[in-house]
Motif scaffolding. Structure first.
Motif, PDB file in Angstrom:
ATOM      1  N   UNK A  27       9.342 -21.086  11.382  1.00 21.60           N
ATOM      2  CA  UNK A  27       7.896 -21.253  10.712  1.00 21.60           C
ATOM      3  C   UNK A  27       7.931 -22.259   9.644  1.00 21.60           C
ATOM      4  N   UNK A  28       9.028 -22.384   8.991  1.00 24.33           N
ATOM      5  CA  UNK A  28       9.027 -23.303   7.637  1.00 24.33           C
ATOM      6  C   UNK A  28       8.758 -24.988   8.365  1.00 24.33           C
ATOM      7  N   UNK A  29       9.608 -24.970   9.469  1.00 24.47           N
ATOM      8  CA  UNK A  29       9.286 -26.369  10.054  1.00 24.47           C
ATOM      9  C   UNK A  29       8.078 -26.621  10.594  1.00 24.47           C
ATOM     10  N   UNK A  87       2.375 -29.458   9.625  1.00 28.84           N
ATOM     11  CA  UNK A  87       0.946 -29.279   9.271  1.00 28.84           C
ATOM     12  C   UNK A  87       0.800 -29.842   8.073  1.00 28.84           C
ATOM     13  N   UNK A  88       1.652 -30.507   7.079  1.00 35.29           N
ATOM     14  CA  UNK A  88       1.215 -31.318   5.890  1.00 35.29           C
ATOM     15  C   UNK A  88       1.470 -30.493   4.702  1.00 35.29           C
ATOM     16  N   UNK A 135      -0.026 -25.672  -4.399  1.00 38.50           N
ATOM     17  CA  UNK A 135      -1.369 -26.765  -4.560  1.00 38.50           C
ATOM     18  C   UNK A 135      -1.660 -27.081  -2.951  1.00 38.50           C
ATOM     19  N   UNK A 136      -0.870 -26.770  -2.032  1.00 37.44           N
ATOM     20  CA  UNK A 136      -1.098 -26.803  -0.731  1.00 37.44           C
ATOM     21  C   UNK A 136      -1.710 -25.459  -0.154  1.00 37.44           C
ATOM     22  N   UNK A 137      -1.556 -24.542  -0.904  1.00 39.42           N
ATOM     23  CA  UNK A 137      -2.162 -23.150  -0.458  1.00 39.42           C
ATOM     24  C   UNK A 137      -3.206 -22.642  -1.069  1.00 39.42           C
ATOM     25  N   UNK A 172      -6.011 -19.914   8.929  1.00 40.15           N
ATOM     26  CA  UNK A 172      -5.736 -20.046  10.397  1.00 40.15           C
ATOM     27  C   UNK A 172      -4.901 -21.234  10.898  1.00 40.15           C
ATOM     28  N   UNK A 173      -5.063 -22.312  10.438  1.00 43.82           N
ATOM     29  CA  UNK A 173      -4.379 -23.390  10.804  1.00 43.82           C
ATOM     30  C   UNK A 173      -2.865 -23.585  10.466  1.00 43.82           C
ATOM     31  N   UNK A 174      -2.650 -22.899   9.134  1.00 40.90           N
ATOM     32  CA  UNK A 174      -1.320 -22.864   8.793  1.00 40.90           C
ATOM     33  C   UNK A 174      -0.313 -21.903   9.238  1.00 40.90           C
ATOM     34  N   UNK A 175      -0.934 -20.438   9.416  1.00 42.26           N
ATOM     35  CA  UNK A 175      -0.275 -19.365   9.807  1.00 42.26           C
ATOM     36  C   UNK A 175      -0.910 -18.602  11.045  1.00 42.26           C
ATOM     37  N   UNK A 176      -1.763 -19.307  11.683  1.00 38.96           N
ATOM     38  CA  UNK A 176      -2.549 -18.465  12.911  1.00 38.96           C
ATOM     39  C   UNK A 176      -3.168 -17.343  12.401  1.00 38.96           C
TER      40      UNK A 176
END
Lengths: 147, 147
Positions: free
Chosen positions: A95-97, A102-103, A126-128, B23-27
């Motif tokens: 999942x981390x990979x 996804x940036x 900051x990305x979340x 949605x994009x990051x985790x589904x």
């Protein structure tokens, strides 16, 4: 795949007083305590409910044990409150990979040791949308389902 | 009795962008959306897992719809992040009453309408070690019970 809210991490100045607050006010009991030297915290896990992926959801109460720990610095700026949230997965590495691709910045190159011998990593807040987000893979099902 | 982490409430500036991030990051998918005029927010509930009390745990993404809503004021001060946490109970009236008697300030005299026709109240964060804490009774708490 992230399959549960694993825990809510709450930073506090005094672990015993905060544990006592949660016990007195809600009846929540301590499931586990430990010191995580690497993270610079001592912590109490309060198990709130079981989850349909075979795991459980906890409150994780965190008190810094070093002034230079990230939780100590966070408390200095914010005061007590919700420090991070954590999602449980069977495979934190995968999942981390996938999330890194996804940036979204993943803070550790490799997962590190978390509560109860879990393996954890963090995503940059900051990305979340401002939320420090942890990914957790439990050590074994028995670590989260049995006393 | 509080039997689950019902949701984590996350305040954001732009609900669509934040929903898209999750949605994009985790589904994570949107389970429910609504506008709560009284609370001055529009919200998206993302269902993360079922819980062993027959309920579920959600992320609740909140965008203010009025500048004078408490979430708008909170965002002004804090920026995006975790706004509150919520515990599920079968009887919010009884739990709120018992908690009030312990000296914790309960913000509403009577529970009000929350997400998905639930009944909710809040506890003062200064009485809860910095955590704005919500108590929730779902509209149909045993509708999905299968244990």
């Amino acid at each position: 795949m992230l399959t549960r809210i694993d825990h809510i991490g709450i930073a506090c100045f005094d672990l015993e007083r905060t544990v006592d607050f949660y016990a007195r006010t809600y009846g929540f009991e301590v499931f586990h305590t430990e010191v995580n030297e690497e993270q610079g915290v001592r912590e109490a896990m309060l198990r709130i409910n079981g989850t349909d992926d075979g795991g459980a959801s906890y409150l994780q109460l965190l008190e810094p044990v070093r002034e230079d720990s990230t939780v100590a610095k966070w408390l200095e700026r914010h005061g007590e409150g919700v420090h991070h949230i954590a999602f449980g997965t069977e495979d934190v590495d995968a999942d981390a990979g996938a999330i890194r691709e996804k940036g979204v910045r993943v803070l550790y190159d490799e997962p590190r040791r978390g509560s109860m011998d879990s393996r954890i990593t963090f995503l940059h807040p900051k990305d979340c949308h401002g939320v420090l987000t942890e990914l957790v893979t439990s050590a074994a099902p028995s670590a989260t389902t049995d006393h």
